[in-house]
Write a protein that holds these residues in place. Structure first.
Motif, PDB file in Angstrom:
ATOM      1  N   HIS A   1      59.811  34.456  37.803  1.00  0.00           N
ATOM      2  CA  HIS A   1      60.319  35.099  36.590  1.00  0.00           C
ATOM      3  C   HIS A   1      59.679  34.446  35.373  1.00  0.00           C
ATOM      4  O   HIS A   1      59.075  33.379  35.476  1.00  0.00           O
TER       5      HIS A   1
ATOM      6  N   LEU B   1      61.634  34.205  32.406  1.00  0.00           N
ATOM      7  CA  LEU B   1      62.805  34.183  31.523  1.00  0.00           C
ATOM      8  C   LEU B   1      63.145  32.809  30.989  1.00  0.00           C
ATOM      9  O   LEU B   1      63.884  32.694  30.015  1.00  0.00           O
TER      10      LEU B   1
ATOM     11  N   LYS C   1      64.631  28.886  32.369  1.00  0.00           N
ATOM     12  CA  LYS C   1      65.700  28.463  33.260  1.00  0.00           C
ATOM     13  C   LYS C   1      67.074  28.921  32.797  1.00  0.00           C
ATOM     14  O   LYS C   1      67.867  29.443  33.590  1.00  0.00           O
ATOM     15  N   ASP C   2      67.390  28.766  31.511  1.00  0.00           N
ATOM     16  CA  ASP C   2      68.726  29.103  31.009  1.00  0.00           C
ATOM     17  C   ASP C   2      69.038  30.593  31.130  1.00  0.00           C
ATOM     18  O   ASP C   2      70.125  30.974  31.565  1.00  0.00           O
ATOM     19  N   GLU C   3      68.096  31.441  30.751  1.00  0.00           N
ATOM     20  CA  GLU C   3      68.328  32.885  30.829  1.00  0.00           C
ATOM     21  C   GLU C   3      68.408  33.354  32.277  1.00  0.00           C
ATOM     22  O   GLU C   3      69.236  34.205  32.617  1.00  0.00           O
ATOM     23  N   ALA C   4      67.575  32.799  33.131  1.00  0.00           N
ATOM     24  CA  ALA C   4      67.629  33.164  34.548  1.00  0.00           C
ATOM     25  C   ALA C   4      68.990  32.792  35.139  1.00  0.00           C
ATOM     26  O   ALA C   4      69.609  33.593  35.838  1.00  0.00           O
TER      27      ALA C   4
ATOM     28  N   ARG D   1      71.816  32.427  33.524  1.00  0.00           N
ATOM     29  CA  ARG D   1      72.832  33.299  32.921  1.00  0.00           C
ATOM     30  C   ARG D   1      72.874  34.651  33.626  1.00  0.00           C
ATOM     31  O   ARG D   1      73.939  35.165  33.955  1.00  0.00           O
ATOM     32  N   ARG D   2      71.703  35.221  33.885  1.00  0.00           N
ATOM     33  CA  ARG D   2      71.653  36.528  34.554  1.00  0.00           C
ATOM     34  C   ARG D   2      72.172  36.457  35.991  1.00  0.00           C
ATOM     35  O   ARG D   2      72.844  37.370  36.455  1.00  0.00           O
TER      36      ARG D   2
ATOM     37  N   LYS E   1      63.016  41.711  33.301  1.00  0.00           N
ATOM     38  CA  LYS E   1      62.970  41.609  31.844  1.00  0.00           C
ATOM     39  C   LYS E   1      63.637  42.819  31.235  1.00  0.00           C
ATOM     40  O   LYS E   1      63.324  43.948  31.583  1.00  0.00           O
TER      41      LYS E   1
END
Length: 101
Positions: A10, A12, A14-17, A19-20, A100
């Motif tokens: 990905h 994104l 680490k944090d956004e991944a 979260r998702r 994304k």
């Protein structure tokens, strides 16, 4: 036991991944091929979990990194014949969570 491991790239971060994944697991609870999470514990960027599928307990782990997510599950003997199918489903669902938007 049959170990199924999938690595999903990905872009994104680490944090956004993470979260998702967390949001997606909450939505999928009970609705993803009869899968239910019976236990999940986050320690840093790693989630250790137990899931129930077809009356079996399935332990696993999700590791979130900056550019990939690794998902590993240990299928019991009863479900080992479905390892390739499970791998494909995990990969597909993981990619959907990390698309994304």
């Amino acid at each position: 036991m049959a170990k199924v491991e999938v690595s999903i790239p990905h872009s994104l971060g680490k944090d956004e991944a993470a979260r998702r994944i967390k949001a997606g697991l909450e939505k999928a609870q009970g609705g993803f091929a009869g899968l239910t999470l019976t236990d999940q514990t986050w320690t840093g960027d790693t989630m250790v979990f137990k899931a129930g599928a077809m009356g079996q307990s399935v332990p696993g782990e999700i590791d979130v990194a900056e550019q990939s997510v690794r998902i590993a599950v240990d299928l019991p003997f009863f479900l080992a014949a479905m390892a390739e199918t499970a791998k494909g489903m995990i990969e597909k669902q993981g990619q959907l969570l990390l698309e994304k938007k």
